[in-house]
Design a protein around this motif. Structure first.
Motif, PDB file in Angstrom:
ATOM      1  N   LEU A 284     -24.686  17.131 -14.682  1.00  0.00           N
ATOM      2  CA  LEU A 284     -25.611  17.147 -15.808  1.00  0.00           C
ATOM      3  C   LEU A 284     -25.183  16.233 -16.947  1.00  0.00           C
ATOM      4  O   LEU A 284     -25.940  16.018 -17.897  1.00  0.00           O
ATOM      5  CB  LEU A 284     -25.789  18.572 -16.328  1.00  0.00           C
ATOM      6  CG  LEU A 284     -26.370  19.575 -15.332  1.00  0.00           C
ATOM      7  CD1 LEU A 284     -26.596  20.930 -16.000  1.00  0.00           C
ATOM      8  CD2 LEU A 284     -27.673  19.071 -14.717  1.00  0.00           C
ATOM      9  N   MET A 287     -27.645  13.507 -17.481  1.00  0.00           N
ATOM     10  CA  MET A 287     -29.028  13.908 -17.695  1.00  0.00           C
ATOM     11  C   MET A 287     -29.322  14.071 -19.184  1.00  0.00           C
ATOM     12  O   MET A 287     -28.432  14.011 -20.033  1.00  0.00           O
ATOM     13  CB  MET A 287     -29.311  15.208 -16.944  1.00  0.00           C
ATOM     14  CG  MET A 287     -28.987  15.142 -15.450  1.00  0.00           C
ATOM     15  SD  MET A 287     -29.933  13.869 -14.574  1.00  0.00           S
ATOM     16  CE  MET A 287     -31.563  14.595 -14.618  1.00  0.00           C
ATOM     17  N   HIS A 373     -28.712  22.324  -9.210  1.00  0.00           N
ATOM     18  CA  HIS A 373     -28.496  21.745 -10.544  1.00  0.00           C
ATOM     19  C   HIS A 373     -28.260  22.826 -11.599  1.00  0.00           C
ATOM     20  O   HIS A 373     -28.399  22.573 -12.803  1.00  0.00           O
ATOM     21  CB  HIS A 373     -29.675  20.861 -10.960  1.00  0.00           C
ATOM     22  CG  HIS A 373     -30.127  19.913  -9.894  1.00  0.00           C
ATOM     23  ND1 HIS A 373     -29.383  18.810  -9.520  1.00  0.00           N
ATOM     24  CD2 HIS A 373     -31.232  19.918  -9.109  1.00  0.00           C
ATOM     25  CE1 HIS A 373     -30.026  18.167  -8.555  1.00  0.00           C
ATOM     26  NE2 HIS A 373     -31.131  18.821  -8.277  1.00  0.00           N
ATOM     27  N   TYR A 383     -36.564  17.246 -11.260  1.00  0.00           N
ATOM     28  CA  TYR A 383     -35.958  17.113  -9.946  1.00  0.00           C
ATOM     29  C   TYR A 383     -37.025  17.386  -8.876  1.00  0.00           C
ATOM     30  O   TYR A 383     -38.045  18.022  -9.144  1.00  0.00           O
ATOM     31  CB  TYR A 383     -34.819  18.111  -9.779  1.00  0.00           C
ATOM     32  CG  TYR A 383     -33.575  17.829 -10.598  1.00  0.00           C
ATOM     33  CD1 TYR A 383     -32.784  16.706 -10.334  1.00  0.00           C
ATOM     34  CD2 TYR A 383     -33.168  18.692 -11.605  1.00  0.00           C
ATOM     35  CE1 TYR A 383     -31.617  16.461 -11.069  1.00  0.00           C
ATOM     36  CE2 TYR A 383     -32.009  18.461 -12.356  1.00  0.00           C
ATOM     37  CZ  TYR A 383     -31.236  17.341 -12.076  1.00  0.00           C
ATOM     38  OH  TYR A 383     -30.100  17.095 -12.795  1.00  0.00           O
ATOM     39  N   GLU A 482     -33.956   8.403 -16.632  1.00  0.00           N
ATOM     40  CA  GLU A 482     -33.332   8.853 -15.382  1.00  0.00           C
ATOM     41  C   GLU A 482     -33.944   8.097 -14.219  1.00  0.00           C
ATOM     42  O   GLU A 482     -35.171   7.972 -14.122  1.00  0.00           O
ATOM     43  CB  GLU A 482     -33.545  10.357 -15.197  1.00  0.00           C
ATOM     44  CG  GLU A 482     -32.761  11.200 -16.191  1.00  0.00           C
ATOM     45  CD  GLU A 482     -33.391  12.538 -16.502  1.00  0.00           C
ATOM     46  OE1 GLU A 482     -32.923  13.173 -17.470  1.00  0.00           O
ATOM     47  OE2 GLU A 482     -34.349  12.935 -15.816  1.00  0.00           O
ATOM     48  N   ASN A 495     -27.519   9.517 -11.623  1.00  0.00           N
ATOM     49  CA  ASN A 495     -28.544   8.857 -12.420  1.00  0.00           C
ATOM     50  C   ASN A 495     -28.203   7.375 -12.536  1.00  0.00           C
ATOM     51  O   ASN A 495     -27.296   6.990 -13.281  1.00  0.00           O
ATOM     52  CB  ASN A 495     -28.641   9.509 -13.793  1.00  0.00           C
ATOM     53  CG  ASN A 495     -29.667   8.851 -14.689  1.00  0.00           C
ATOM     54  OD1 ASN A 495     -30.455   8.009 -14.239  1.00  0.00           O
ATOM     55  ND2 ASN A 495     -29.672   9.227 -15.960  1.00  0.00           N
TER      56      ASN A 495
END
Length: 531
Positions: A284, A287, A373, A383, A482, A495
């Protein structure tokens, strides 16, 4: 029209009127001679892998049968991962930014042109059974709603009102998931008629208290999944009796949380055999900041709020694995319950000799997080778990049995496809495309999907572009981007937008994204003169 039907008491008129659309009308008798029936079966918040053909532990023999007799559309996407926007897109063939029901708590305007209304005008018997969620839980001046708590137990209303509603000649609906207090409308009346006179005791109190978890003492024969199956069969029988082609939407409420289902489905799966997804350490970090906030003990999402209404997913989402296994076992049980009703619908078509002349589509409104996730349920997290959806289609005259396609499909394509199958024109304002040839093994009808998501008007407003390999997601008012390579990184852990080496790829995808935005413009008007 069945006994007791009349225009909506809230809309002040016929909800199946289609303003601004000129059609070549066909008489019901002539349409019945040539037009196929259409059965749309949807679930709510169904992960794209949650079928027996993809997850062997799942017992879905009837969905498996549908896949064996039709096509599995591997790359199907929702236009918005929320109920109201996505369902309104199914009906209108438009993106939420066009039809106006852009998030939960908004409403699809009653004057909207819908596939149900167009098919009804062409001689079809149209019906919606189960979940509607086209209107909010509250009414305000200028935005009334029939799907509100004060209306859902107005028994005189629901005894007499069955439509028309957004172009459907006949509806039977309720709003609750599991034992939620929003139960009522046609479903509650049905329970009463079936002899379950004490039905309120199986549901929460009107203040929302008294909720249950996992094993529901409500007998399965009185569950809304069974009710949706029963009443869908009744609608098919009604259409057959009138000798009209039919468009029936069987709209199942599950496997949307709360995770609760009656026996035998509550014990069908051993939690120890269910494997939820997991958070990969560090994933993460690449993100948007609100992703990592979901994993904190005391998350703070205040910087993204501009209205008093909640954003789904903006909460702590850390759940221990044993609990997730228990949730997943019930989630699977809810799907198996629905699968049994799908089997009844397919058997009914067989018994009435309708199978060869009926287009059947199975899908959902959006996906669901099952631990991957570190996430559960839904939210502004694009996602594949959330925006990619299960999708099966069967139409024996055209779709080869046991086939599969990776041709990209969006839920906005359902309305144009159904109209094309019925031999009807597609209004210019619809943004979807006819997919029947692609589902039948022909060339792809589209090369991308666009997914919108707008919880808060400016601060939680994201959009994704997905093609055969890549996905790019942008955030309004934010330079965060992303990019995922879905072929090389199907779990979406890396990413690429964070790596300067992929600057050319990001530029290319950004151009494709902008081109897709231009392509999806639509118009009611046809140019007929130079001035």
């Amino acid at each position: 029209m069945l006994a007791g039907e009349h225009p909506s008491p809230l809309a002040g008129g016929q909800l199946n009127a289609q303003p601004g659309i000129v059609l070549c009308m066909t008489s019901p008798s002539r349409t019945a001679d040539r037009a196929p029936n259409i059965v749309l079966i949807t679930t709510d918040q169904h992960h794209w892998k949650a079928m027996g053909t993809r997850t062997p532990i799942l017992q879905t023999p009837h969905l498996d049968r549908l896949a064996a007799e039709g096509v599995t559309v591997d790359r199907a996407y929702c236009p918005n991962p929320l109920c109201t926007p996505s369902r309104a897109s199914i009906l209108t063939g438009q993106y939420p930014s066009s039809h106006g029901a852009w998030t939960l708590g908004t409403k699809l305007d009653e004057s909207a042109t819908t596939v149900a209304g167009l098919l009804s005008a062409a001689g079809y018997r149209t019906s919606l059974i189960g979940k509607a969620h086209l209107q909010p839980l509250a009414s305000v001046p200028g935005q009334t709603s029939i799907e509100t708590p004060e209306h859902f137990r107005d028994w005189d209303l629901w005894r007499s009102f069955h439509g028309p509603f957004y172009g459907f000649d006949h509806i039977e609906i309720t709003r609750n998931h599991a034992d939620e207090q929003w139960v009522g409308a046609h479903y509650a009346l049905w329970m009463q008629e079936q002899g379950l006179t004490d039905w309120p005791r199986y549901f929460r109190n009107t203040d929302g208290s008294g909720g249950r978890l996992h094993r529901w003492d409500l007998p399965a024969e009185y569950h809304y999944t069974r009710w949706t199956g029963d009443r869908t069969l009744a609608m098919i029988d009604d259409a057959v009796t009138t000798e009209r082609p039919f468009f029936t939407w069987a709209s199942f409420h599950d496997p949307h949380p709360p995770y609760l289902v009656p026996e035998p489905y509550a014990s069908m799966y051993d939690p120890a055999d269910c494997e939820p997804g997991e958070l990969v350490p560090g994933e993460l970090d690449q993100m948007h900041p609100w992703f990592a906030e979901t994993q904190k003990d005391d998350p703070d999402f205040s910087r993204w709020f501009e209205t008093p209404y909640a954003t789904h997913g903006f909460n702590r989402q850390v759940i221990d694995k044993d609990t997730m296994r228990q949730h997943l076992a019930i989630y699977y049980g809810m799907i198996s319950f629905i699968d049994d009703q799908v089997g009844r619908i397919l058997d009914s078509l067989d018994q009435r000799g309708l199978t060869d002349n009926t287009l059947v589509v199975f899908t959902t409104d959006h996906g669901h997080f099952l631990g991957a996730h570190g996430l559960t349920a839904k939210g502004p997290f694009h996602y594949e778990d959330l925006i990619r959806i299960p999708f099966l289609a069967r139409f024996p005259p055209q779709i080869p049995a046991g086939s599969a396609t990776e041709s990209i499909t969006s839920l906005i394509d359902l309305a144009p496809t159904f109209l094309a199958a019925a031999g009807q024109p597609t209004p210019g304002a619809m943004q979807g495309v006819d997919q029947l040839r692609a589902w039948s093994g022909g060339a792809p009808a589209r090369d991308h999907a666009v997914v919108e998501n707008r919880f808060q008007p400016s601060r939680v407003h994201i959009r994704s572009y997905v093609d055969d390999r890549y996905k790019i997601t942008i955030y309004r008012g934010d330079d965060h981007v992303e990019v995922f390579d879905l072929q090389q990184d199907p779990d979406e852990l890396h990413n690429l937008a964070k790596d300067p080496a992929h600057a050319d790829l990001i530029a290319h995808l950004s151009h494709r994204f902008l081109d897709a935005e231009l392509q999806r413009e639509a118009s009611n008007q046809v140019r007929i003169s130079h001035a």
